[in-house]
Design a protein around this motif. Structure first.
Motif, PDB file in Angstrom:
ATOM      1  N   UNK A 149     -13.085  13.671   2.788  1.00  0.00           N
ATOM      2  CA  UNK A 149     -12.471  12.382   2.415  1.00  0.00           C
ATOM      3  C   UNK A 149     -12.818  11.267   3.388  1.00  0.00           C
ATOM      4  N   UNK A 150     -13.205  10.137   2.824  1.00  0.00           N
ATOM      5  CA  UNK A 150     -13.433   8.920   3.596  1.00  0.00           C
ATOM      6  C   UNK A 150     -12.217   8.002   3.563  1.00  0.00           C
ATOM      7  N   UNK A 151     -11.327   8.242   2.637  1.00  0.00           N
ATOM      8  CA  UNK A 151     -10.112   7.439   2.492  1.00  0.00           C
ATOM      9  C   UNK A 151      -8.930   8.378   2.307  1.00  0.00           C
ATOM     10  N   UNK A 152      -7.721   7.891   2.527  1.00  0.00           N
ATOM     11  CA  UNK A 152      -6.560   8.655   2.086  1.00  0.00           C
ATOM     12  C   UNK A 152      -6.483   8.623   0.560  1.00  0.00           C
ATOM     13  N   UNK A 153      -5.504   9.318  -0.008  1.00  0.00           N
ATOM     14  CA  UNK A 153      -5.245   9.226  -1.435  1.00  0.00           C
ATOM     15  C   UNK A 153      -4.568   7.883  -1.685  1.00  0.00           C
ATOM     16  N   UNK A 154      -5.237   7.014  -2.413  1.00  0.00           N
ATOM     17  CA  UNK A 154      -4.646   5.735  -2.806  1.00  0.00           C
ATOM     18  C   UNK A 154      -3.868   6.025  -4.085  1.00  0.00           C
ATOM     19  N   UNK A 193       0.843  -1.190   0.000  1.00  0.00           N
ATOM     20  CA  UNK A 193       0.000   0.000   0.000  1.00  0.00           C
ATOM     21  C   UNK A 193       0.883   1.246   0.000  1.00  0.00           C
ATOM     22  N   UNK A 194       0.454   2.278  -0.730  1.00  0.00           N
ATOM     23  CA  UNK A 194       1.153   3.567  -0.739  1.00  0.00           C
ATOM     24  C   UNK A 194       0.091   4.662  -0.775  1.00  0.00           C
ATOM     25  N   UNK A 195      -0.088   5.342   0.357  1.00  0.00           N
ATOM     26  CA  UNK A 195      -1.188   6.303   0.484  1.00  0.00           C
ATOM     27  C   UNK A 195      -0.659   7.637   1.021  1.00  0.00           C
TER      28      UNK A 195
END
Length: 452
Positions: A108-113, A59-61
């Motif tokens: 935002x509900x998520x980080x930047x994927x 993963x890289x966020x």
């Protein structure tokens, strides 16, 4: 006389960079054909870095708020340096292939994927084993790969169904940047063309791709031209010190804009950008598919498109080789408290080795590789190791491995339009060794532009 300035904003993988360019107004120069942007008189710069976070293997966020704060602080810094100059417009570039989920209030509900996130590699592998992959690539211009938002969305549908149901919108990095600047949620053709969700023929979201990804058309932003503009919002204008309503040109993805920046926009002139990762691209006069499956096709403007391939493993391969094979200066006592030697000293070891590294070969697949094979499961390797090989051989083999990977990309571009010359940019080109090895491997005239 008030100076006039245009400001470029580039939100990249590891930093937000903002540059203000003073421009010559042709109506004041006496030369009506000079063109507003043909002469830069002065420039002002600012940059803020941010981390690429690895919460799990593969993963890289990035944190959305951290990235946007870095962008706005850099913009405010440049504006403060202008000393009252008139800002004619802002224009935006960003890294491609990122994905963010937003709620009903556009939070935002998520980080930047990011593009480097490989959590969807299994999704991509399954799709690539079917005839559907070639059809998706042909229609969207984007290879089926873990970098693409299409595979990431399918991963979220399979692994986080509650989040998928609660998301009001799915957007990219450029889209959240534009939202922060203008208060409006839109995307532009260039970034949209890198999602795997766009029909490049119809310039609209592809229904079959959306169904496969598990999203509805109303969950994606409306698509605007890369040359369209929106007004700077009042709140952001107050924060950065600019007048509300200043035009914000939507701009394109950083890859296609790389060709514009290096001047590689004429037929047969390829643009090479090489930093942590790398890419080699040609500008063509409209969208086209690649029957071989090696090349992407992304928009620069409505009428200018780029074909090419990005590699994940560029200068980062040599940085890794230095950390492993030259963690301290030759002859010194290892000291865990010391940082690895600088890139220049690492490359100096490689300069002592003859071309070809005396038979040592590196397959430079340290990060999940993109083109031209589009296989995130490829693994790196050194081949042909012999007793006489030194760490200089290993470092030079790393440089040569990256160069020959780019040469395979060039083979694909030649099938589109024979490449007569290459215009290059990137930090690695400050090294004579990088320049020599790449010029030899690509076997074309190589011009390094001033941005390197």
């Amino acid at each position: 006389m008030t100076r006039q300035v245009v400001i470029g904003i580039d939100v990249g993988t590891t930093a937000a960079k903002v540059v203000g360019f003073e421009v010559l107004d042709p109506s004041r120069s006496g030369d009506p054909e000079a063109g507003l942007s043909t002469r830069h008189l002065q420039r002002w710069t600012a940059q803020q870095e941010y981390p690429l976070v690895r919460p799990q293997s593969g993963w890289r966020v990035q944190d959305v708020d951290v990235v946007l704060d870095a962008m706005l602080r850099s913009l405010a810094d440049v504006v403060a340096q202008l000393d009252g100059a008139e800002v004619l417009a802002l224009s935006v570039s960003s890294a491609m292939h990122g994905l963010v989920a937003l709620d009903d209030a556009d939070r935002p509900l998520t980080p930047i994927v990011t593009w480097a996130d490989a959590r969807a590699r299994e999704v991509a592998r399954e799709l690539r084993a079917t005839p559907l992959a070639a059809s998706l690539h042909r229609r969207s211009g984007t290879p089926v790969h873990s970098m693409s938002p299409l595979t990431k969305l399918r991963w979220f549908s399979q692994h986080e169904p509650e989040l998928t149901r609660s998301a009001r919108s799915w957007v990219g990095l450029k889209d959240v940047v534009l939202l922060a600047l203008t208060g409006q949620l839109v995307t532009e053709l260039s970034s949209a063309s890198g999602t795997g969700l766009l029909s490049i023929e119809h310039r609209a979201w592809d229904v079959e791709a959306l169904d496969l990804a598990g999203v509805r058309p109303d969950q994606l932003p409306p698509i605007r031209s890369t040359t369209a503009s929106l007004p700077l919002s009042r709140g952001t204008a107050s924060r950065v010190g600019l007048p509300a309503g200043t035009p914000v040109v939507l701009g394109a993805g950083d890859g296609p804009l790389g060709n514009l920046g290096t001047g590689a926009i004429r037929p047969g002139i390829a643009g090479l950008s090489l930093g942590t990762s790398g890419a080699l691209r040609l500008v063509v006069d409209g969208p086209r598919s690649d029957p071989s499956g090696r090349l992407f096709c992304y928009a620069l403007t409505d009428d200018a498109w780029v074909v090419g391939t990005a590699i994940s493993n560029g200068g980062a391969v040599v940085r890794w080789a230095g950390s492993v094979f030259a963690a301290e200066r030759p002859g010194s006592t290892p000291d865990p408290s010391r940082l690895p030697v600088g890139d220049a000293e690492v490359l100096a070891l490689a300069e002592q080795v003859e071309p070809g590294s005396e038979g040592l070969v590196m397959l430079p697949f340290l990060l999940a590789e993109r083109g031209p094979l589009w296989d995130a499961d490829l693994r790196g390797a050194f081949l042909g190791i012999r007793q006489h090989h030194t760490r200089g051989h290993f470092v030079r083999a790393a440089v040569e491995g990256v160069a020959f990977q780019l040469a395979t990309v060039l083979d694909g571009l030649d099938d589109v339009t024979p490449v007569s010359a290459i215009r290059a940019t990137g930090g690695v080109f400050r090294s004579a060794l990088w320049r020599e090895v790449l010029a030899g491997a690509l076997a074309r005239p190589l011009v390094v532009t001033g941005g390197a």
